[in-house]
Write a protein that holds these residues in place. Structure first.
Motif, PDB file in Angstrom:
ATOM      1  N   ARG A 236       0.839  -1.200   0.000  1.00  0.00           N
ATOM      2  CA  ARG A 236       0.000   0.000   0.000  1.00  0.00           C
ATOM      3  C   ARG A 236       0.879   1.257   0.000  1.00  0.00           C
ATOM      4  NH1 ARG A 236      -2.066   4.280   2.439  1.00  0.00           N
ATOM      5  NH2 ARG A 236      -4.322   4.668   2.317  1.00  0.00           N
ATOM      6  N   ALA A 237       1.974   1.203   0.756  1.00  0.00           N
ATOM      7  CA  ALA A 237       2.879   2.363   0.826  1.00  0.00           C
ATOM      8  C   ALA A 237       3.468   2.675  -0.549  1.00  0.00           C
ATOM      9  CB  ALA A 237       3.989   2.102   1.841  1.00  0.00           C
ATOM     10  N   ASP A 238       3.765   1.637  -1.334  1.00  0.00           N
ATOM     11  CA  ASP A 238       4.260   1.870  -2.698  1.00  0.00           C
ATOM     12  C   ASP A 238       3.220   2.636  -3.516  1.00  0.00           C
ATOM     13  OD1 ASP A 238       6.623   0.515  -2.191  1.00  0.00           O
ATOM     14  OD2 ASP A 238       5.969  -1.363  -3.115  1.00  0.00           O
ATOM     15  N   HIS A 239       1.945   2.218  -3.393  1.00  0.00           N
ATOM     16  CA  HIS A 239       0.897   2.901  -4.172  1.00  0.00           C
ATOM     17  C   HIS A 239       0.716   4.344  -3.719  1.00  0.00           C
ATOM     18  CE1 HIS A 239      -0.354  -0.404  -6.665  1.00  0.00           C
ATOM     19  NE2 HIS A 239      -0.351  -1.205  -5.612  1.00  0.00           N
ATOM     20  N   ALA A 240       0.845   4.577  -2.412  1.00  0.00           N
ATOM     21  CA  ALA A 240       0.768   5.956  -1.928  1.00  0.00           C
ATOM     22  C   ALA A 240       1.901   6.787  -2.533  1.00  0.00           C
ATOM     23  CB  ALA A 240       0.834   5.974  -0.401  1.00  0.00           C
ATOM     24  N   ALA A 241       3.094   6.177  -2.634  1.00  0.00           N
ATOM     25  CA  ALA A 241       4.233   6.881  -3.248  1.00  0.00           C
ATOM     26  C   ALA A 241       3.967   7.154  -4.728  1.00  0.00           C
ATOM     27  CB  ALA A 241       5.510   6.062  -3.079  1.00  0.00           C
ATOM     28  N   HIS A 242       3.334   6.200  -5.411  1.00  0.00           N
ATOM     29  CA  HIS A 242       3.002   6.410  -6.833  1.00  0.00           C
ATOM     30  C   HIS A 242       2.064   7.608  -6.988  1.00  0.00           C
ATOM     31  CE1 HIS A 242       3.572   1.795  -7.538  1.00  0.00           C
ATOM     32  NE2 HIS A 242       4.709   2.413  -7.297  1.00  0.00           N
TER      33      HIS A 242
END
Lengths: 109, 146
Positions: free
Chosen positions: A23-29
Motif C-alpha cells: 500500500r505504501a508503494d501505491h501511496a508513493a506512486h
C-alpha cells in the motif's frame, strides 16, 4: 488501489502487516503523479463487516488488480511525454512486482 | 527526444543486458536453494533473449551494439548465497534503469517503448523476488536517490 488494500487489510487483519508495504508503494506512486494527493486511508474509521472471503482469495484478487494495473500502464505510455512515460513505466514495474509477490503469498501456507 | 537519444539509451540497455548475463553466470552459482538456482537459470535465459531483442532494435536504427565483454564489474562482491541475491537484485535494478531511459527516449516509437516497458516490468519482478520485497519505483531508485 489504495482503497482495495485498505479494504483487504480491514477485513483480514492478519494480512495487514504483509499488505502495508505494498500500500505504501501505491501511496508513493500517487504522490509521484499528484504531489498534493491525500493518501490517507478514507475508510479506517468506518466499521466494515468482516469479509466472508478466505484470505488467499483476497490476496488473489489483489494480485489480479495489480496485473491489470501493470498492463494498463503499458497503454498509458503512448499519450505521455518522456519524463511521465519513464515514471509510468516504473510504476508499472512496481505493480508487476506486487502481482508476483502476492501470487507467491497466496500459494504459501 | 531525438532518434540519437533513443540509440544511446538502447546501447546502454544492450550493455546492461550483457552485464546481467555475466552477473547471473557468476552469482547464480553461489545461490543456495534449488528454487533460487532455478529462478537464476530462468532469469539468465531471459537476459540472453533480451540481448537479442535489444540488438534487433539497434539494427533497425542502423546501429550495431558492441560485443559482450569477457568480464563485467559486479555491483557488489559475491561471496555467498545472501550476497549473490543482493547482487542479482542490484543487477535487475540497473537493467530496469536502462529500460526506463529507453521508455523516456522512445516517445513516438511505440513498439520499442512498449517492449522496453515490458522488459522493465520483468526486471522489476525479478528484483523484488531477490529482495523478497518491492521497491516503489523500480529503475528509478538511483535517479530518485541522487
Amino acid at each position: 488501489m489504495l482503497l482495495a488494500y485498505d479494504t483487504a487489510a480491514l477485513s483480514h487483519p492478519e494480512l495487514a502487516s504483509v499488505l502495508a508495504p505494498l500500500r505504501a508503494d501505491h501511496a508513493a506512486h500517487l504522490q509521484g503523479l499528484l504531489p498534493d494527493a491525500n493518501t490517507n486511508s478514507t475508510i479506517a474509521s468506518s466499521n466494515p463487516a468482516p469479509s466472508s472471503s478466505p484470505s488467499d482469495a483476497v490476496v488473489g484478487d489483489l494480485a489480479g488488480l495489480e496485473r491489470a494495473a501493470a498492463a494498463a500502464r503499458l497503454d498509458d505510455l503512448a499519450a505521455a511525454g518522456g519524463s511521465l512515460a519513464r515514471l509510468l513505466a516504473s510504476i508499472g514495474g512496481c505493480e508487476a512486482s506486487h502481482a508476483a509477490l502476492l501470487s507467491l503469498l497466496s500459494v504459501q501456507p | 527526444m531525438s532518434e540519437d537519444s533513443l540509440t544511446t539509451a538502447l546501447l546502454a540497455a544492450a550493455a546492461a543486458e550483457n552485464a546481467a548475463v555475466y552477473g547471473y553466470s557468476v552469482a547464480g552459482a553461489k545461490l543456495g536453494t534449488p528454487q533460487d538456482k532455478a529462478a537464476a537459470l530462468a532469469a539468465y535465459d531471459v537476459h540472453r533473449a533480451q540481448v537479442e531483442v535489444v540488438r534487433e532494435w539497434l539494427f533497425a536504427r542502423s546501429s550495431t551494439p558492441p560485443p559482450a565483454a569477457p568480464v563485467y564489474d559486479l555491483p557488489s562482491p559475491v561471496t555467498d548465497a545472501t550476497s549473490a541475491g543482493t547482487t542479482l537484485a542490484a543487477i535487475e535494478e540497473s537493467t530496469a534503469a536502462t529500460y526506463a531511459d529507453v521508455v523516456a527516449a522512445a516517445v513516438g516509437s511505440a513498439a520499442v517503448q512498449r517492449g522496453a516497458a515490458l522488459a522493465l516490468q520483468s526486471a522489476a519482478v525479478r528484483e523484488a523476488q531477490w529482495r523478497t520485497t518491492s521497491v516503489p519505483f523500480p529503475g528509478l531508485t538511483s535517479r530518485l536517490g541522487s
